[in-house]
Design an enzyme around this catalytic site. Structure first.
Site, PDB file in Angstrom:
ATOM      1  N   GLY A   1       0.833  -1.206   0.000  1.00 50.11           N
ATOM      2  CA  GLY A   1       0.000   0.000   0.000  1.00 50.11           C
ATOM      3  C   GLY A   1       0.857   1.242   0.000  1.00 50.11           C
ATOM      4  O   GLY A   1       2.019   1.225  -0.417  1.00 50.11           O
ATOM      5  N   SER A   2       0.317   2.319   0.495  1.00 51.63           N
ATOM      6  CA  SER A   2       1.027   3.600   0.499  1.00 51.63           C
ATOM      7  C   SER A   2       2.106   3.635   1.573  1.00 51.63           C
ATOM      8  O   SER A   2       2.046   2.901   2.567  1.00 51.63           O
ATOM      9  CB  SER A   2       0.049   4.756   0.734  1.00 51.63           C
ATOM     10  OG  SER A   2      -0.440   4.718   2.067  1.00 51.63           O
ATOM     11  N   SER A   3       3.093   4.513   1.380  1.00 50.40           N
ATOM     12  CA  SER A   3       4.152   4.675   2.380  1.00 50.40           C
ATOM     13  C   SER A   3       3.582   5.184   3.706  1.00 50.40           C
ATOM     14  O   SER A   3       4.038   4.785   4.783  1.00 50.40           O
ATOM     15  CB  SER A   3       5.227   5.641   1.864  1.00 50.40           C
ATOM     16  OG  SER A   3       5.906   5.101   0.760  1.00 50.40           O
TER      17      SER A   3
ATOM     18  N   VAL B   1       0.527   4.667   5.098  1.00 49.72           N
ATOM     19  CA  VAL B   1      -0.112   3.599   5.853  1.00 49.72           C
ATOM     20  C   VAL B   1       0.913   2.530   6.238  1.00 49.72           C
ATOM     21  O   VAL B   1       0.882   1.976   7.340  1.00 49.72           O
ATOM     22  CB  VAL B   1      -1.270   2.974   5.059  1.00 49.72           C
ATOM     23  CG1 VAL B   1      -1.900   1.811   5.824  1.00 49.72           C
ATOM     24  CG2 VAL B   1      -2.330   4.031   4.741  1.00 49.72           C
ATOM     25  N   GLY B   2       1.852   2.267   5.327  1.00 48.53           N
ATOM     26  CA  GLY B   2       2.880   1.273   5.603  1.00 48.53           C
ATOM     27  C   GLY B   2       3.711   1.598   6.829  1.00 48.53           C
ATOM     28  O   GLY B   2       4.091   0.701   7.593  1.00 48.53           O
TER      29      GLY B   2
ATOM     30  N   GLU C   1       5.796  -3.437   0.936  1.00 47.49           N
ATOM     31  CA  GLU C   1       5.884  -3.037  -0.464  1.00 47.49           C
ATOM     32  C   GLU C   1       5.050  -1.774  -0.620  1.00 47.49           C
ATOM     33  O   GLU C   1       3.825  -1.838  -0.746  1.00 47.49           O
ATOM     34  CB  GLU C   1       5.364  -4.156  -1.382  1.00 47.49           C
ATOM     35  CG  GLU C   1       6.157  -5.451  -1.306  1.00 47.49           C
ATOM     36  CD  GLU C   1       7.529  -5.360  -1.946  1.00 47.49           C
ATOM     37  OE1 GLU C   1       7.857  -4.303  -2.532  1.00 47.49           O
ATOM     38  OE2 GLU C   1       8.281  -6.341  -1.864  1.00 47.49           O
TER      39      GLU C   1
ATOM     40  N   CYS D   1       2.765  -0.035  -8.886  1.00 52.95           N
ATOM     41  CA  CYS D   1       3.795   0.567  -8.032  1.00 52.95           C
ATOM     42  C   CYS D   1       5.075   0.784  -8.826  1.00 52.95           C
ATOM     43  O   CYS D   1       5.913   1.610  -8.452  1.00 52.95           O
ATOM     44  CB  CYS D   1       4.050  -0.287  -6.798  1.00 52.95           C
ATOM     45  SG  CYS D   1       4.285  -2.019  -7.157  1.00 52.95           S
TER      46      CYS D   1
END
EC number: 1.2.1.3
Length: 508
Positions: free
Chosen positions: A244-246, A248-249, A266, A300
């Protein structure tokens, strides 16, 4: 509901109907959460209804998974590999139907939908071979009559949280490896692609049932943030793979780290293609088109920055502008379509907002730049001329927007490539051996994927997939990625009658 329409009749071939229970827990299909509709991004009309998971469903699934893990980790690895082989065969038998569903629900063109399912099949094949190669080392001991060796054992349960853009491929990267390594899998699919989650799981469940194995070896749930948070907080899950997004990651990483768990991340990419003055221009232009327009810019690994040597800048852009105007936009299931819709109405709005921000920072629209009016989530493929120093260039806009940037030297191009927070994929087009080996060397690209004369996207499964910096540092799929799904023990065995100590220590 939508699935009763004629064009949706094929869904019954993969076990789907107008109303679906979205959770396979404890070997049974159930659902006590919200009732949601999954939408066709071509027109935002309902395809079918899905009952999501509640926290009660989650807990039932986890308790069963805990018990199943005790059995599964004791099954010999080659036998586990045979189960994954059967899963691959089951997917192969429904390849066209699954690919069509993926295109329908996610929005990518049919060739890409089928290709994504094929990627999972390829991962199954890879994992079957791997199941006989989970090797540890035998290490020479400095002490007489001693042996040192490494043992690799399963972690137990692996949590997999996937995103909408690759709703089944990323599962394959993780689950195929996790299963042959002896782990049970708990999968939360993207909330906007629940049908592909259900269809994939039904095939896996059939294989487990046919082999008289607990269904809880593979647990799957449809749901939103509540289920995702439960996975990240659950101490019973030693490893959480998140795509997902940086933003949320980072939260996932912090939550899992707080309980001393592992993460495999990722996250966002901001990928560049460099075209040097000696490049094959035709090859480069074809590659950029696929890398920037494929999957409507929602990979991505999508190329978002095009770095052109000043001597070929006009020539490359001229070719690309011609190609962009010939791209067929439309229903991803129709023959000849190259650009389907963005996944959601929100994605379309983000595209429009992004274009305004780009313009406010000096960006010049060379082609595209507009959302297409209508019920669907369609936008025009876009090329922007802009300075590499603009703040917006450092961000990831998840849409078919390509920044054209000019440079004078190889060193400047590398500096621009490495100047963004993300570090997923990169590529250079050149015939100069010196530039090629500098590019893949310590002072070259700082990305996890470093290509030469091919696009930034379309990675093969045999290599480890993942990136550096804000992309998260995780590695999935091939190479030795399997080691992340196991725990390593260094074992020293004394088969003699003396007790010599390491480093020559004499202790009484």
């Amino acid at each position: 509901m939508g699935s009763e329409k004629k064009e949706y009749e094929f869904l019954s071939e993969i076990g789907l109907s107008s109303h679906n229970l979205g959770n396979y827990v404890g070997g049974k299909w159930q659902g006590n959460g919200s009732l949601v509709s999954t939408l066709n991004p071509v027109n935002n009309q309902p395809i079918a209804q899905v009952v999501e998971a509640s926290l009660e469903d989650y807990e039932i699934g986890m308790k069963a998974c805990e018990e199943a893990a005790k059995l599964w980790m004791q099954v010999p690895a080659p036998k586990r590999g045979d189960i994954v082989r059967q899963i691959g065969d089951a997917l192969r038998s429904k390849l066209d139907y699954l690919g069509r569903l993926l295109s329908l629900e996610m929005g990518k063109i049919l060739a890409e939908g089928i290709g994504e399912v094929q990627e999972v099949i390829d991962m199954c094949d890879f994992a079957v071979g791997l199941s006989r190669q989970l090797n540890g080392s035998v290490i020479p001991s400095e002490r007489p009559n001693h042996m040192m060796l490494e043992m690799w054992n399963p972690l137990g349960i692996v949590g997999v949280i996937t995103a909408f853009n690759f709703p089944c491929a990323v599962l394959g990267w993780n689950a195929c490896i996790a299963l042959v390594c002896g782990n049970c899998v708990v999968w939360k699919g993207a909330p906007t692609t629940p049908l592909i989650t259900i269809a994939m799981t039904k095939l896996v469940a059939e294989v487990l049932e046919k082999n008289n194995l607990p269904g809880a070896i593979f647990t799957a749930m449809c749901g939103g943030a509540e289920i995702g948070e439960a996975i990240t907080k659950d101490k019973r899950i030693p490893l959480v793979s998140f795509t997902g997004s940086s933003k949320v990651g980072l939260k996932v990483q912090q939550t899992v780290n707080a309980r001393s768990g592992r993460t495999l991340l990722e996250l966002s990419g901001n990928n560049a293609i460099i075209v040097m003055d000696d490049a094959d221009i035709q090859l480069a232009a074809r590659s950029v088109l696929f890398a920037s327009v494929g999957t409507a810019g929602q990979r991505c690994t999508t190329c978002r920055r095009l770095l052109l040597h000043e001597s070929v800048y006009d020539q490359v852009l001229e070719q690309l502008l011609t190609s962009y105007k010939q791209v067929k936009i439309g229903d991803p299931l129709e023959k000849g379509t190259l650009l389907g819709p963005l996944h959601t109405p929100e994605s379309k709005k983000n595209f429009e907002k992004g274009i305004e921000v780009i313009k406010s920072q000096g960006g010049k629209v060379l082609t595209g730049g507009k959302a297409i009016e209508g019920d669907g989530n369609f936008v025009e493929p876009t090329i922007i001329e802009i300075s590499a120093d603009a703040d917006v260039v450092k961000e990831e806009l998840f849409a078919p927007v390509l920044y054209a940037l000019k440079f004078k030297s190889f060193e400047e191009a590398v500096a621009i490539n490495n100047s963004v927070p993300q570090g997923l994929s990169s590529s250079i087009f050149t015939r100069n051996p010196g530039n090629i080996f500098k590019w893949i060397g310590p002072l070259g690209s700082d990305c996890g994927i470093v290509n030469v004369n091919i696009p930034t996207n379309g990675a093969e499964i045999g290599g480890a997939f993942g990136g550096e910096k804000a992309t998260g540092g995780g590695r999935e799929a091939g190479s030795d990625s399997w080691k992340q799904y196991m725990r390593r023990s260094t074992c020293t065995i004394n088969y003699g009658n003396e007790l010599p100590l390491a480093q020559g220590i004499n202790f009484g």
